[in-house]
Scaffold this motif. Structure first.
Motif, PDB file in Angstrom:
ATOM      1  N   GLY A 118       0.845  -1.203   0.000  1.00  0.00           N
ATOM      2  CA  GLY A 118       0.000   0.000   0.000  1.00  0.00           C
ATOM      3  C   GLY A 118       0.870   1.239   0.000  1.00  0.00           C
ATOM      4  N   ASP A 119       0.615   2.145   0.950  1.00  0.00           N
ATOM      5  CA  ASP A 119       1.392   3.356   1.082  1.00  0.00           C
ATOM      6  C   ASP A 119       2.283   3.334   2.319  1.00  0.00           C
ATOM      7  N   ALA A 120       2.550   2.148   2.873  1.00  0.00           N
ATOM      8  CA  ALA A 120       3.345   2.018   4.095  1.00  0.00           C
ATOM      9  C   ALA A 120       4.784   2.457   3.856  1.00  0.00           C
ATOM     10  N   LYS A 121       5.355   3.058   4.886  1.00  0.00           N
ATOM     11  CA  LYS A 121       6.749   3.479   4.852  1.00  0.00           C
ATOM     12  C   LYS A 121       7.431   2.954   6.096  1.00  0.00           C
ATOM     13  N   VAL A 122       8.600   2.322   5.913  1.00  0.00           N
ATOM     14  CA  VAL A 122       9.349   1.770   7.034  1.00  0.00           C
ATOM     15  C   VAL A 122      10.677   2.525   7.112  1.00  0.00           C
ATOM     16  N   TYR A 123      10.950   3.041   8.311  1.00  0.00           N
ATOM     17  CA  TYR A 123      12.181   3.803   8.553  1.00  0.00           C
ATOM     18  C   TYR A 123      12.989   3.169   9.669  1.00  0.00           C
ATOM     19  N   ALA A 124      14.288   3.452   9.665  1.00  0.00           N
ATOM     20  CA  ALA A 124      15.160   3.052  10.788  1.00  0.00           C
ATOM     21  C   ALA A 124      16.068   4.204  11.122  1.00  0.00           C
TER      22      ALA A 124
END
Length: 73
Positions: free
Chosen positions: A67-73
């Motif tokens: 979808g429009d998910a964003k994963v950051y670290a």
């Protein structure tokens, strides 16, 4: 057309081999050629939508980003 590919930059994490992703086209706020985070296998990040994994973020095992998910670290 696929939105990203796995590039030959990899690392080990909890026994898994992770591969860095690179955008093949512009989408959302991601530009073609931009390198992203690390995934274990292509099923971890959908080729559809604007989902993306940024920086040194890691997605592996049965996790799926879509979808429009964003994963950051």
């Amino acid at each position: 057309m696929k939105k990203y590919k796995l590039i030959p930059v990899n690392r080990k994490y909890s026994g898994a081999t992770l591969y860095q992703i690179q955008a093949l086209k512009n989408f959302g706020n991601v530009k073609k050629g931009e390198e992203g985070g690390f995934i274990e296998k292509e099923i971890n990040l959908s080729q559809d939508g604007n989902a993306w994994i940024y920086g040194n973020a890691i997605v592996y095992e049965d996790a799926i980003v879509y979808g429009d998910a964003k994963v950051y670290a």
